[in-house]
Write an enzyme that holds these catalytic residues in place. Structure first.
Site, mmCIF file in Angstrom:
data_model
loop_
_atom_site.group_PDB
_atom_site.id
_atom_site.type_symbol
_atom_site.label_atom_id
_atom_site.label_comp_id
_atom_site.label_asym_id
_atom_site.label_seq_id
_atom_site.Cartn_x
_atom_site.Cartn_y
_atom_site.Cartn_z
ATOM 1 N N SER A 1 5.783 -1.120 -5.629
ATOM 2 C CA SER A 1 5.939 -1.305 -6.916
ATOM 3 C C SER A 1 6.029 -0.117 -7.734
ATOM 4 O O SER A 1 5.693 1.023 -7.230
ATOM 5 C CB SER A 1 4.822 -2.250 -7.855
ATOM 6 N N TYR B 1 -11.224 5.722 -14.008
ATOM 7 C CA TYR B 1 -9.949 6.295 -13.864
ATOM 8 C C TYR B 1 -10.138 7.834 -13.835
ATOM 9 O O TYR B 1 -9.259 8.609 -12.864
ATOM 10 C CB TYR B 1 -9.072 5.718 -14.790
ATOM 11 N N LYS C 1 -9.237 10.284 -10.686
ATOM 12 C CA LYS C 1 -7.851 11.456 -11.021
ATOM 13 C C LYS C 1 -8.653 12.918 -10.979
ATOM 14 O O LYS C 1 -7.921 13.627 -10.031
ATOM 15 C CB LYS C 1 -7.055 11.137 -11.838
ATOM 16 N N THR D 1 5.880 1.498 -16.013
ATOM 17 C CA THR D 1 5.640 0.939 -14.825
ATOM 18 C C THR D 1 4.721 -0.345 -15.171
ATOM 19 O O THR D 1 3.894 -0.437 -16.194
ATOM 20 C CB THR D 1 5.010 1.587 -13.522
HETATM 21 N N1 LIG Z 1 2.573 4.627 -14.570
HETATM 22 C C1 LIG Z 1 1.865 5.454 -15.195
HETATM 23 O O1 LIG Z 1 1.900 5.918 -16.452
HETATM 24 C C2 LIG Z 1 1.041 6.535 -14.337
HETATM 25 C C3 LIG Z 1 0.723 7.717 -14.932
HETATM 26 C C4 LIG Z 1 -0.088 8.802 -14.018
HETATM 27 C C5 LIG Z 1 -0.322 8.198 -12.999
HETATM 28 N N2 LIG Z 1 -0.057 7.048 -12.405
HETATM 29 C C6 LIG Z 1 -0.346 6.844 -10.964
HETATM 30 O O2 LIG Z 1 0.725 6.451 -9.788
HETATM 31 C C7 LIG Z 1 0.068 5.647 -9.116
HETATM 32 C C8 LIG Z 1 1.289 4.385 -8.973
HETATM 33 O O3 LIG Z 1 1.147 3.668 -10.086
HETATM 34 P P1 LIG Z 1 2.461 2.974 -10.709
HETATM 35 O O4 LIG Z 1 2.612 3.350 -12.329
HETATM 36 O O5 LIG Z 1 3.602 2.918 -9.950
HETATM 37 O O6 LIG Z 1 1.721 1.455 -10.913
HETATM 38 P P2 LIG Z 1 2.159 -0.060 -10.113
HETATM 39 O O7 LIG Z 1 1.017 -1.067 -10.406
HETATM 40 O O8 LIG Z 1 3.541 -0.248 -10.236
HETATM 41 O O9 LIG Z 1 2.117 0.441 -8.438
HETATM 42 C C9 LIG Z 1 0.712 0.505 -7.795
HETATM 43 C C10 LIG Z 1 1.152 -0.343 -6.598
HETATM 44 O O10 LIG Z 1 -0.305 0.111 -5.776
HETATM 45 C C11 LIG Z 1 -0.689 -1.054 -4.977
HETATM 46 N N3 LIG Z 1 -2.043 -1.142 -4.924
HETATM 47 C C12 LIG Z 1 -3.064 -1.387 -5.714
HETATM 48 N N4 LIG Z 1 -4.070 -1.472 -5.013
HETATM 49 C C13 LIG Z 1 -3.996 -1.396 -3.728
HETATM 50 C C14 LIG Z 1 -4.636 -1.197 -2.773
HETATM 51 N N5 LIG Z 1 -6.291 -1.604 -2.741
HETATM 52 N N6 LIG Z 1 -4.406 -1.495 -1.458
HETATM 53 C C15 LIG Z 1 -3.041 -1.063 -1.337
HETATM 54 N N7 LIG Z 1 -1.875 -1.136 -2.464
HETATM 55 C C16 LIG Z 1 -2.634 -1.095 -3.701
HETATM 56 C C17 LIG Z 1 0.009 -2.205 -5.949
HETATM 57 O O11 LIG Z 1 0.049 -3.343 -5.115
HETATM 58 C C18 LIG Z 1 1.120 -1.794 -6.358
HETATM 59 O O12 LIG Z 1 2.483 -1.913 -5.481
HETATM 60 C C19 LIG Z 1 -1.258 5.133 -9.386
HETATM 61 O O13 LIG Z 1 -2.053 5.818 -8.516
HETATM 62 C C20 LIG Z 1 -1.332 5.601 -10.768
HETATM 63 O O14 LIG Z 1 -2.783 5.831 -11.122
HETATM 64 C C21 LIG Z 1 0.626 6.102 -13.059
#
Ligand SMILES: NC(=O)c1ccc[n+]([C@@H]2O[C@H](COP(=O)([O-])OP(=O)(O)OC[C@H]3O[C@@H](n4cnc5c(N)ncnc54)[C@H](O)[C@@H]3O)[C@@H](O)[C@H]2O)c1
Length: 303
Positions: A35, A184, A188, A219
């Site tokens: 995702s 969180y 991080k 996302t």
């Molecule tokens: N979107 C943002 O604004 C943002 C900002 C900073 C950091 N991030 C980081 O980017 C990364 C991805 O986030 P995203 O925005 O794509 O979110 P998202 O929810 O779209 O994707 C996260 C994915 O991780 C998987 N996941 C969750 N728990 C899991 C587990 N225990 N084992 C295996 N898979 C697992 C979910 O099924 C999902 O497919 C995360 O680490 C998030 O903290 C996102």
């Protein structure tokens, strides 16, 4: 070419061009690749000719991603909190990839959510053990991924055309205070600490390690309510495609090591990503002196 010890050579220069010619045939693992940002990384590496292994616990979404990438990716169901699940991912990546290798690992899986450290319980009732799921997924899961990356990368012979590249996912929350989300924030900062720690030693194994830290990106992790709030405040978002470009930059440019790239709105940086340059101390800062002493002594502590 053997790597040398990490040195702060100043912020990375980022331009529009990427040379992806060394990515075809590489074996890439992306945790949380079903995702959002992870999915974008999977698609970008597959497009560049790499073979990608998605490790995610969302089987439906993971299989759908793979279906659209015809032979360039595989899905392995995995809860990153589970060590054995992650071992299966790395074994499958080596087994199915064109060079039976593990070249690029992106520790990306992560969640946000209600946090027991913030939400306090009735002070007159019994104390309640906190649910630490966020730390377990975002930090312990990332530690397992890093440990396995080092193991499987060290197994394979070094070839001039393939390097060893670990990319740890953090967030701008690794640099700021995230009121209300202590886990969180902790996870991080912890991911950032892991990069800063490993960059001092795993060059000896010819492994590069870098950090990617996004600002808000649209996302599923954010939810509509947060996005609406940010829109209402006029807060600019960083873009998924720029996060994917930053990943490709790190993976394809073997000179990039020990750096943290922020994924930021394009008004902040034209390519949508920039070297944060916040992980090295400058001349005149007392912490720089302490850092140098610590580098000379901390290995004695573990002898
Ligand atoms: N979107 C943002 O604004 C943002 C900002 C900073 C950091 N991030 C980081 O980017 C990364 C991805 O986030 P995203 O925005 O794509 O979110 P998202 O929810 O779209 O994707 C996260 C994915 O991780 C998987 N996941 C969750 N728990 C899991 C587990 N225990 N084992 C295996 N898979 C697992 C979910 O099924 C999902 O497919 C995360 O680490 C998030 O903290 C996102």
């Amino acid at each position: 070419m053997p790597m040398t010890e990490y040195q702060d050579t100043g912020p990375l220069k980022i331009g529009p061009d990427l040379d992806l010619s060394n990515l075809p045939g590489k074996s890439v693992i992306v945790t949380g690749g079903a995702s959002g940002l992870g999915r974008a990384y999977v698609e970008a590496f597959a497009k560049a000719g790499s073979f990608v292994t998605i490790a995610d616990f969302n089987e439906t979404a993971g299989k759908e991603v793979v279906q659209n990438l015809a032979g360039k990716a595989q899905f392995v169901k995995c809860d990153v909190r589970n060590w054995d699940d992650q071992v299966r991912v790395f074994e499958a990546a080596v087994e199915a990839s064109p060079h039976k290798s593990c070249d690029i690992v992106i520790a990306n899986a992560g969640i946000v959510g209600k946090d027991d450290l913030y939400t306090l319980q009735d002070p007159h009732g019994p104390p309640v053990k906190p649910d630490l799921r966020i730390v377990e997924i975002n930090l312990i899961g990332t530690i397992y991924t890093a440990k396995l990356a080092m193991h499987y990368m060290r197994r394979q012979p070094l070839e001039s055309s393939r390097d060893r590249c670990l990319i740890i996912k953090a967030s701008i929350a690794a640099y700021i205070d995230n009121a209300g989300s202590p886990q969180y924030n902790i996870s991080k900062f912890g991911a950032r600490a892991l990069m800063r720690n490993l960059r001092r030693t795993i060059w000896e194994e010819n492994i590069r390690v870098n950090l990617v830290a996004p600002w808000y990106v649209r996302t599923p992790i954010l939810g509509q309510k947060v996005q609406d709030y940010l829109d209402g405040q006029g807060v600019g978002f960083a873009l998924t495609e720029d996060a994917a470009k930053a990943m490709l930059k790190i993976a394809s440019d073997t000179s990039v090591n020990g750096r943290a790239l922020g994924i930021v709105p394009r008004v902040t940086a034209p390519e949508g990503y920039m070297d944060l340059d916040k992980d090295d101390y400058k001349e005149g800062d007392i912490v720089k002196t302490w850092q140098e002493i610590a580098l000379a002594t901390t290995r004695f502590l573990v002898e």
